[in-house]
Enzyme design. Structure first.
Site, PDB file in Angstrom:
ATOM      1  N   LYS A  80      41.198  44.553  35.921  1.00  0.00           N
ATOM      2  CA  LYS A  80      42.625  44.868  35.962  1.00  0.00           C
ATOM      3  C   LYS A  80      42.823  46.361  36.215  1.00  0.00           C
ATOM      4  O   LYS A  80      42.023  47.194  35.772  1.00  0.00           O
ATOM      5  CB  LYS A  80      43.265  44.456  34.632  1.00  0.00           C
ATOM      6  CG  LYS A  80      44.794  44.568  34.582  1.00  0.00           C
ATOM      7  CD  LYS A  80      45.316  44.058  33.241  1.00  0.00           C
ATOM      8  CE  LYS A  80      46.831  44.176  33.131  1.00  0.00           C
ATOM      9  NZ  LYS A  80      47.330  43.658  31.837  1.00  0.00           N
ATOM     10  N   SER A 155      51.195  40.334  31.981  1.00  0.00           N
ATOM     11  CA  SER A 155      51.081  41.333  33.025  1.00  0.00           C
ATOM     12  C   SER A 155      49.790  41.240  33.827  1.00  0.00           C
ATOM     13  O   SER A 155      49.676  41.844  34.892  1.00  0.00           O
ATOM     14  CB  SER A 155      51.172  42.723  32.385  1.00  0.00           C
ATOM     15  OG  SER A 155      50.067  42.954  31.514  1.00  0.00           O
ATOM     16  N   SER A 179      49.683  38.879  27.496  1.00  0.00           N
ATOM     17  CA  SER A 179      49.398  39.163  28.912  1.00  0.00           C
ATOM     18  C   SER A 179      48.064  38.653  29.426  1.00  0.00           C
ATOM     19  O   SER A 179      47.764  38.788  30.611  1.00  0.00           O
ATOM     20  CB  SER A 179      49.508  40.666  29.172  1.00  0.00           C
ATOM     21  OG  SER A 179      50.846  41.085  29.092  1.00  0.00           O
TER      22      SER A 179
END
Length: 488
Positions: A80, A155, A179
């Site tokens: 990420k 997210s 998330s």
């Protein structure tokens, strides 16, 4: 070669170690898959094929010379865009950090490199991890591989979508209020939020420091348990890591449901979609048939989790993001030559709408005259939620509930109503407030072919038991799921 991308994590690990598969062949197959499909999914912000293939070549060389770093050497993993890697851009999908290159590795990256993983940065996300749909990225909106007209969650939407689209077998995300678990649910894969303090946050760009936790996504259970073993442990660079017995992946064994007490929710108290509600009740009925006892729990405090979470998270974000000022690093907008204008212009241009909204809310709740009324009261409510979970686990072995109240919604469907978007996290935020571990388990598809997820939760640092229950749940026929081979 094409079929390599559809192998499970455990199959990849086995084939690499028995010599029937090379890291270069596997990595090349994934790169080709990304090239063919990411124009539809938009999981990646950037991809340096030369660097990635070099890592694979080095892994194969080590294997040939009998100098393997570990049994995981050569396995590809996605990262990420808020986890720092030396020399790589870490933008958090924001304009203000668009060209920032990290001078150091996050602790989790150091541990992956020590094991020989092939790193695939940078996976798209909601800007600074603020969002539930990946529509808040400053650069692109990631899509759901089951239906590209729908969101993948957030997210960590890019991290989840990459695994669900068979671009990678595993990836890393971060979980502040759901998330990891929520996008894992909407994309039909496994996703774990470890106990707060189990995994180091050093090198994770902070959103809300008392809530954030790095965790893994995987296309099978073994990937989750292996990565948790690798990532977890005390870190002198992060004083919030806990000194507890290390997690070992071989401690995870399938748990017999007979005689176990399962904490469940009264579905009529929450606004679940019909398909999610039906599948949840089917799962509970199946577990009951295996000898488990269903224990209804009082989740009345859960209704306050959203306001409590957003007061605490936004307060911490307003503090953490104050460092992005146009002076030390990041985007700088120079105009009048006045310092205040430099701050204002840089942050106005660098931050997106949702980030600004949360900074303003957090700053207000911390301001003189409002601190006790809002932030202080939210912290007291957080203590009550933590105590409630402690009481739950005195009477039940595990809590079973849906991960998301609905399946994936369409892109743009909730962007005009932030409160409606925040409600998508109603089943996940309380876990972060309490600091307990939770995992999303795939639970089949709804009538539209969209994934449904079931969340399991246990007490602090009880991941071995948590993953044991998840492994047992995965054996249920109604929880079976196949990831899409062709993207619609």
């Amino acid at each position: 070669m094409k079929d390599l991308i559809y192998l499970s994590y455990s199959e990849i690990k086995k084939k690499l170690n028995d010599g029937s598969l090379s890291s270069k062949d596997l990595t090349s197959a994934y790169l080709k898959r990304i090239e063919e499909t990411d124009s539809k999914i938009k999981a990646f912000l950037e991809l340096d094929k030369t660097k990635i293939l070099k890592q694979a070549d080095e892994s194969d060389k080590r294997r040939k010379e009998g100098k393997l770093l570990s049994e995981f050497d050569g396995i590809p993993i996605g990262i990420k865009d808020n986890i720092c890697i030396t020399g790589e851009i870490t933008s958090c999908s924001s304009k203000i950090l668009e060209n920032f290159r990290s001078p150091y590795d996050a602790t989790v990256i150091t541990r992956l490199k020590e094991k020989g993983f092939v790193l695939f940065p940078r996976l798209n996300m909601d800007e600074f991890a603020m969002g539930s749909s990946t529509e808040n990225s400053a650069f692109q909106t990631s899509k759901n591989p089951f239906d590209p007209e729908r969101i993948p969650g957030g997210s960590s939407g890019g991290s989840a979508a990459a695994v669900a689209a068979s671009m990678l077998p595993v990836s890393l995300g971060s979980d502040t209020g759901g998330s990891i678990r929520q996008p894992a649910s909407l994309c039909g894969i496994w996703g774990l939020k470890p106990t707060y303090g189990r995994v180091s946050r050093y090198g994770l760009v902070a959103y809300a420091s008392s809530l954030d936790q790095i965790g893994p996504f995987s296309n099978d259970m073994e990937g989750i348990s292996d990565l948790l073993q690798i990532l977890s442990g005390l870190d002198p660079k992060d004083q919030t890591t806990a000194k507890v017995n290390p997690f070992e992946s071989n401690s995870v064994v399938e748990i017999d449901w007979k005689g176990k007490k399962i904490g469940v929710m009264k579905t009529e108290e929450f606004n679940f979609s019909e398909d999610v509600n039906t599948r949840y009740l089917e799962v509970l009925k199946s577990l009951e048939s295996k000898g488990a006892t269903l224990v209804p729990l009082d989740f009345s405090l859960l209704k306050f989790a959203i306001p409590v979470y957003y007061l605490i998270a936004t307060a911490e974000c307003s503090s953490n993001l104050s460092r992005f000022d146009g002076i030390r690093y990041g985007l700088r907008k120079e105009g009048s030559g006045k310092l205040d204008d430099l701050y204002s212009d840089s942050r106005t241009a660098g931050f997106g709408k949702e980030v600004k909204r949360r900074i303003l809310l957090g700053t207000f709740s911390l301001s003189s005259g409002y601190y006790d009324a809002y932030y202080g009261k939210a912290q007291k409510a957080r203590v009550l939620i933590r105590k409630q979970y402690a009481e739950f686990f005195k009477s039940v072995d595990v809590i079973v509930q849906p991960t998301s109240p609905t399946t994936a919604f369409k892109v743009g469907e909730k962007t005009k109503d932030p409160i409606q978007m925040y409600q998508a996290d109603i089943l996940t935020t309380s876990v972060n407030l309490a600091g307990v571990p939770a995992i999303n388990c795939p639970a089949g598809l709804d009538q539209n072919g969209l994934p449904i997820g079931i969340q399991l939760t246990t007490s602090h640092f009880d991941e071995s038991k948590l993953l044991g229950y998840a492994k047992s749940l995965a054996s249920l026929e109604l929880c079976k799921i196949s990831l899409p081979k062709e993207i619609p």
